[in-house]
Structures are given as structure tokens and as C-alpha cells.
Design a protein around this motif. Structure first.
Motif, short mmCIF file in Angstrom:
data_model
loop_
_atom_site.label_atom_id
_atom_site.label_comp_id
_atom_site.label_asym_id
_atom_site.label_seq_id
_atom_site.Cartn_x
_atom_site.Cartn_y
_atom_site.Cartn_z
N THR A 286 0.83 -1.21 0.00
CA THR A 286 0.00 0.00 0.00
C THR A 286 0.86 1.25 0.00
OG1 THR A 286 -0.18 -0.16 2.41
CG2 THR A 286 -1.99 -1.08 1.12
N GLU A 287 1.98 1.22 0.73
CA GLU A 287 2.88 2.38 0.75
C GLU A 287 3.58 2.56 -0.59
OE1 GLU A 287 5.11 0.89 3.97
OE2 GLU A 287 4.01 2.04 5.47
N VAL A 288 3.94 1.46 -1.24
CA VAL A 288 4.57 1.53 -2.56
C VAL A 288 3.58 2.12 -3.57
CG1 VAL A 288 5.48 0.14 -4.47
CG2 VAL A 288 6.17 -0.36 -2.13
N MET A 289 2.34 1.65 -3.51
CA MET A 289 1.31 2.18 -4.42
C MET A 289 1.09 3.67 -4.19
SD MET A 289 -1.40 -0.98 -4.40
CE MET A 289 -2.74 0.09 -4.81
N GLU A 290 1.10 4.11 -2.94
CA GLU A 290 0.93 5.54 -2.64
C GLU A 290 2.05 6.37 -3.24
OE1 GLU A 290 0.64 6.00 1.58
OE2 GLU A 290 -1.25 4.90 1.69
N GLU A 291 3.30 5.89 -3.11
CA GLU A 291 4.44 6.62 -3.67
C GLU A 291 4.36 6.73 -5.19
OE1 GLU A 291 7.12 8.24 -2.24
OE2 GLU A 291 6.00 7.99 -0.38
N VAL A 292 4.03 5.63 -5.84
CA VAL A 292 3.94 5.61 -7.30
C VAL A 292 2.77 6.49 -7.76
CG1 VAL A 292 3.48 4.16 -9.31
CG2 VAL A 292 5.07 3.39 -7.55
N ASP A 293 1.64 6.36 -7.10
CA ASP A 293 0.46 7.16 -7.47
C ASP A 293 0.66 8.65 -7.21
OD1 ASP A 293 -0.92 5.02 -8.43
OD2 ASP A 293 -2.20 4.78 -6.66
N ARG A 294 1.42 8.99 -6.18
CA ARG A 294 1.65 10.41 -5.87
C ARG A 294 2.32 11.11 -7.05
NH1 ARG A 294 4.53 10.18 -1.08
NH2 ARG A 294 2.53 10.13 -0.02
N HIS A 295 3.37 10.51 -7.58
CA HIS A 295 4.06 11.15 -8.71
C HIS A 295 3.24 11.01 -10.00
CE1 HIS A 295 7.42 13.10 -10.56
NE2 HIS A 295 7.43 12.20 -11.52
N SER A 296 2.52 9.92 -10.16
CA SER A 296 1.68 9.74 -11.35
C SER A 296 0.57 10.79 -11.40
CB SER A 296 1.07 8.34 -11.37
OG SER A 296 2.08 7.38 -11.55
N ARG A 297 0.00 11.12 -10.25
CA ARG A 297 -1.04 12.17 -10.23
C ARG A 297 -0.47 13.53 -10.60
NH1 ARG A 297 -2.81 9.19 -5.73
NH2 ARG A 297 -1.71 10.59 -4.31
N ILE A 298 0.77 13.81 -10.19
CA ILE A 298 1.42 15.07 -10.57
C ILE A 298 1.59 15.13 -12.09
CG2 ILE A 298 3.60 16.35 -10.46
CD1 ILE A 298 3.85 15.32 -7.54
N LEU A 299 2.04 14.02 -12.69
CA LEU A 299 2.20 13.98 -14.15
C LEU A 299 0.84 14.07 -14.86
CD1 LEU A 299 4.98 11.27 -14.48
CD2 LEU A 299 5.21 13.74 -14.67
N ALA A 300 -0.19 13.47 -14.28
CA ALA A 300 -1.52 13.55 -14.88
C ALA A 300 -2.02 14.99 -14.87
CB ALA A 300 -2.49 12.64 -14.13
N ARG A 301 -1.78 15.71 -13.77
CA ARG A 301 -2.18 17.12 -13.71
C ARG A 301 -1.45 17.95 -14.75
NH1 ARG A 301 -1.19 17.31 -7.98
NH2 ARG A 301 -2.83 16.03 -7.13
N LYS A 302 -0.15 17.70 -14.92
CA LYS A 302 0.62 18.43 -15.93
C LYS A 302 0.07 18.17 -17.32
CE LYS A 302 5.02 18.74 -13.51
NZ LYS A 302 6.42 18.29 -13.47
#
Length: 98
Positions: free
Chosen positions: A76-92
Motif C-alpha cells: 500500500t505504501e509503494v502504491m501511494e508513492e507511485v500514485d503520488r508522482h503519477s497524479r502530478i504527471l496527470a495534472r501536468k
């Protein structure tokens, strides 16, 4: 888990170790067509008696690399880390109109 921004995934683990559970679950979460869509996936399986720690390295489309410490992290922590940066890229991408 948002995987469309991942370009490279490198793993190294002993499949018989209890600490390898996180890596195995992460690999199971990748979509079946990941390699066909351009994601490079490298997996190195260590021998049973190996004491080497598990490795999970993820590289994103913008060039950022995450080296995750799997001795302390759960899936769950690994998924949070990966999703955190993926959401930033999605916003860009959204702001650029892509």
C-alpha cells in the motif's frame, strides 16, 4: 495504481523470502499489456540462499526514478508513492491539454 506514466520497472528479489511479497504484488498489479505499450520491465530472480535485499526501481516518463526500500514498505505504501508522482504527471498533462 496509475501505471500509464511508468516507463521502466526493475526488480531484484528472492521469491522464497517473506520480504519479496511486496515485489510480487507490485508486478501482479502491472497491466497485462504493459510491455506492448512500451514499458520496460526487468526482473532478476535471486537464488534461494541469497541474503541480498529486494530491489524495486521505478522510472517515470519525466525521468524521475524511485528506488523503494522494500525492507520497510508494504504494497500500500509503494502504491501511494507511485500514485503520488503519477497524479502530478496527470495534472501536468491535463493542464497542457494532452
Amino acid at each position: 495504481m496509475i501505471t500509464r506514466f511508468l516507463t521502466d520497472v526493475r526488480t531484484k528479489f528472492n521469491p522464497f523470502s517473506p520480504r519479496a511479497k511486496t515485489v510480487r504484488k507490485f508486478l501482479a498489479l502491472l497491466p497485462p499489456n504493459a510491455r506492448a505499450s512500451g514499458m520496460k520491465i526487468e526482473t532478476q530472480v535471486l537464488p534461494r540462499q541469497s541474503k541480498e535485499p529486494a530491489l524495486l526501481e521505478v522510472k517515470f516518463r519525466d525521468g524521475k526514478k524511485l528506488n523503494l526500500d522494500l525492507e520497510k514498505m508494504r504494497i500500500t505504501e509503494v502504491m501511494e508513492e507511485v500514485d503520488r508522482h503519477s497524479r502530478i504527471l496527470a495534472r501536468k498533462d491535463e493542464l497542457l491539454g494532452n
